[in-house]
Design a protein around this motif. Structure first.
Motif, PDB file in Angstrom:
ATOM      1  N   LEU A 175     134.772 -57.829 102.712  1.00 37.10           N
ATOM      2  CA  LEU A 175     134.627 -57.705 103.966  1.00 37.10           C
ATOM      3  C   LEU A 175     135.386 -57.124 104.880  1.00 37.10           C
ATOM      4  CD1 LEU A 175     132.004 -61.268 104.759  1.00 37.10           C
ATOM      5  CD2 LEU A 175     131.907 -58.644 103.308  1.00 37.10           C
ATOM      6  N   SER A 176     135.057 -56.780 105.562  1.00 32.62           N
ATOM      7  CA  SER A 176     136.322 -56.754 107.596  1.00 32.62           C
ATOM      8  C   SER A 176     135.844 -56.559 107.874  1.00 32.62           C
ATOM      9  CB  SER A 176     136.746 -55.167 107.113  1.00 32.62           C
ATOM     10  OG  SER A 176     135.515 -53.899 106.818  1.00 32.62           O
TER      11      SER A 176
ATOM     12  N   SER B 247     145.780 -61.143  91.809  1.00 33.48           N
ATOM     13  CA  SER B 247     146.524 -62.264  93.088  1.00 33.48           C
ATOM     14  C   SER B 247     145.228 -61.934  93.258  1.00 33.48           C
ATOM     15  CB  SER B 247     147.058 -60.966  93.964  1.00 33.48           C
ATOM     16  OG  SER B 247     146.193 -59.868  93.996  1.00 33.48           O
ATOM     17  N   LEU B 248     144.851 -63.578  94.878  1.00 28.97           N
ATOM     18  CA  LEU B 248     143.485 -63.693  94.512  1.00 28.97           C
ATOM     19  C   LEU B 248     142.464 -62.450  96.078  1.00 28.97           C
ATOM     20  CD1 LEU B 248     144.570 -66.949  96.374  1.00 28.97           C
ATOM     21  CD2 LEU B 248     143.461 -66.306  94.102  1.00 28.97           C
ATOM     22  N   ALA B 249     143.636 -61.167  96.061  1.00 31.19           N
ATOM     23  CA  ALA B 249     142.949 -59.948  96.543  1.00 31.19           C
ATOM     24  C   ALA B 249     142.516 -59.030  95.977  1.00 31.19           C
ATOM     25  CB  ALA B 249     144.101 -59.513  97.305  1.00 31.19           C
TER      26      ALA B 249
ATOM     27  N   LEU C 220     138.493 -61.682 104.191  1.00 31.55           N
ATOM     28  CA  LEU C 220     137.823 -61.079 104.982  1.00 31.55           C
ATOM     29  C   LEU C 220     139.423 -60.388 105.781  1.00 31.55           C
ATOM     30  CD1 LEU C 220     136.571 -60.231 107.239  1.00 31.55           C
ATOM     31  CD2 LEU C 220     137.134 -62.268 108.310  1.00 31.55           C
ATOM     32  N   ASN C 221     139.681 -58.907 105.563  1.00 31.80           N
ATOM     33  CA  ASN C 221     140.725 -58.008 105.859  1.00 31.80           C
ATOM     34  C   ASN C 221     141.618 -58.268 104.807  1.00 31.80           C
ATOM     35  OD1 ASN C 221     138.977 -56.971 107.887  1.00 31.80           O
ATOM     36  ND2 ASN C 221     139.353 -59.026 109.421  1.00 31.80           N
TER      37      ASN C 221
ATOM     38  N   VAL D 284     140.858 -65.722 103.753  1.00 29.01           N
ATOM     39  CA  VAL D 284     140.241 -66.588 101.978  1.00 29.01           C
ATOM     40  C   VAL D 284     139.443 -67.439 101.658  1.00 29.01           C
ATOM     41  CG1 VAL D 284     141.234 -66.245 100.199  1.00 29.01           C
ATOM     42  CG2 VAL D 284     142.605 -65.044 101.330  1.00 29.01           C
ATOM     43  N   PHE D 285     138.441 -67.108 101.245  1.00 28.84           N
ATOM     44  CA  PHE D 285     137.457 -68.488 100.891  1.00 28.84           C
ATOM     45  C   PHE D 285     137.520 -68.414  99.559  1.00 28.84           C
ATOM     46  CE2 PHE D 285     132.876 -69.208 100.608  1.00 28.84           C
ATOM     47  CZ  PHE D 285     133.688 -70.738 100.533  1.00 28.84           C
ATOM     48  N   GLY D 286     137.566 -69.414  99.057  1.00 35.73           N
ATOM     49  CA  GLY D 286     137.161 -69.322  97.641  1.00 35.73           C
ATOM     50  C   GLY D 286     136.913 -70.800  96.698  1.00 35.73           C
TER      51      GLY D 286
END
Length: 332
Positions: A147-148, A135-137, A290-291, A225-227
């Motif tokens: 990041l959080s 998965s992406l996460a 992020l998070n 989500v950045f990708g």
């Protein structure tokens, strides 16, 4: 006690118009955040598809008049898409069909699309109830690209740098509508009269790149989500199948007393919609979050999951029929 069934959970009818499957799949393609940003691979009607993707094109070289032009070999890596079955069963009473048959498909199609979109996006983004290996996460966590913190100017740039530090260029964000207030206030601090503003609400872009919103219930408020989604592929090996049944026993859906729903006994009908879909991130280092937490179960348990699967996120359906008990007068 009369059973109450919510068509938002499952659906049905006596005949299926020929354009229903096409309408459903077109809407899924347009509303699933993952299918909007991923690249399509023609699977040619097969459940698995091997392909190669390019990771580099070598270099360019200066050359003089009449000199030979140097050539370089582009870099390719192998990958394989494997389709998995996604399904939903929607049971309704025959009375529901009789009273609203003309509007049935217009009412249930959005429900089918919503549930299938959520299942796809949750599986690929967070790895929830997923049949896929990655998965992406999970990819972001594996590569230290997590990041959080709050959605603000500094954290958005830091999220982008997770890819830039690896020599990769991102091209889109995945977000949710509840993030819009934070995105609109992501402005450079202490920059005087002309602070840099990252979010363009009219163009729906963040730092010049498109923002695609998931449906409610996929990403939580504060998740981003950045990708580089050129490294996320999907394929559909065939058409969507729609089937009708009036006699099945739905073992994974129970009545209020814990007994399985029986269509014949309860004078109901059910429509089963299935489709095969393959999704694959081919580069783990192409995504940052992020998070977002892998396996963060937003929707909760799904009835029946875990009964015949090895999915670590699946939960077994433990509902059982309640045994009859004697009244106090009978016990005497």
């Amino acid at each position: 006690m009369v059973q109450q069934f919510n068509p938002a959970n499952v659906m049905t009818t006596q005949s299926v118009p020929s354009d229903v499957a096409t309408t459903i799949i077109d809407r899924i393609m347009g509303q699933s955040a993952i299918l909007q940003v991923a690249k399509n691979i023609d699977m040619q009607g097969k459940q698995t598809k091997k392909f190669s993707f390019m990771t580099g094109v070598g270099g360019a070289y200066w050359t003089g008049e009449t000199q030979r032009i140097a050539t370089t070999k582009p870099t390719f890596l192998p990958a394989k898409l494997e389709a998995k079955k996604l399904a939903v069963i929607i049971p309704v009473s025959k009375e529901f069909l009789s009273y609203s048959y003309t509007n049935f498909f217009s009412e249930v199609t959005p429900l089918i699309v919503e549930q299938m979109d959520k299942a796809i996006d949750l599986a690929v983004i967070k790895g929830i109830n997923t049949p896929y290996e990655d998965s992406l996460a999970n990819a972001a966590q594996t590569n230290g690209s997590v990041l959080s913190g709050d959605i603000n100017y500094e954290n958005i740039l830091a999220l982008e740098n997770k890819l830039y530090d690896k020599g990769l260029q991102g091209n889109a964000f995945l977000s949710t509508l509840t993030n819009n207030p934070a995105l609109r206030t992501s402005i450079q601090q202490n920059a005087g009269l002309y602070p840099d503003k990252l979010y363009d609400s009219s163009a729906k872009t963040l730092d010049g790149m498109p923002v695609v919103d998931t449906q409610q219930g996929v990403l939580n408020k504060g998740d981003l989500v950045f990708g580089n989604f050129d490294y996320l592929y999907y394929g559909l090996p065939g058409n969507m199948d729609v089937e009708i049944d009036k006699s099945a026993q739905l073992s994974t859906m129970t009545n209020s007393d814990g007994t399985p729903v029986n269509l014949f006994e309860q004078d109901m009908v059910a429509m089963k919609v299935t489709m095969d879909i393959a999704v694959l991130p081919v580069r783990q280092d192409a995504f940052a979050t992020l998070n977002v937490k892998p396996g963060d179960d937003v929707l909760g348990s799904v009835p029946g999951d875990g009964t015949d699967t090895t999915d670590k996120n699946a939960k077994a359906n433990t509902a059982k029929a309640k045994p009859a008990t004697a009244t106090s007068s009978e016990q005497k």
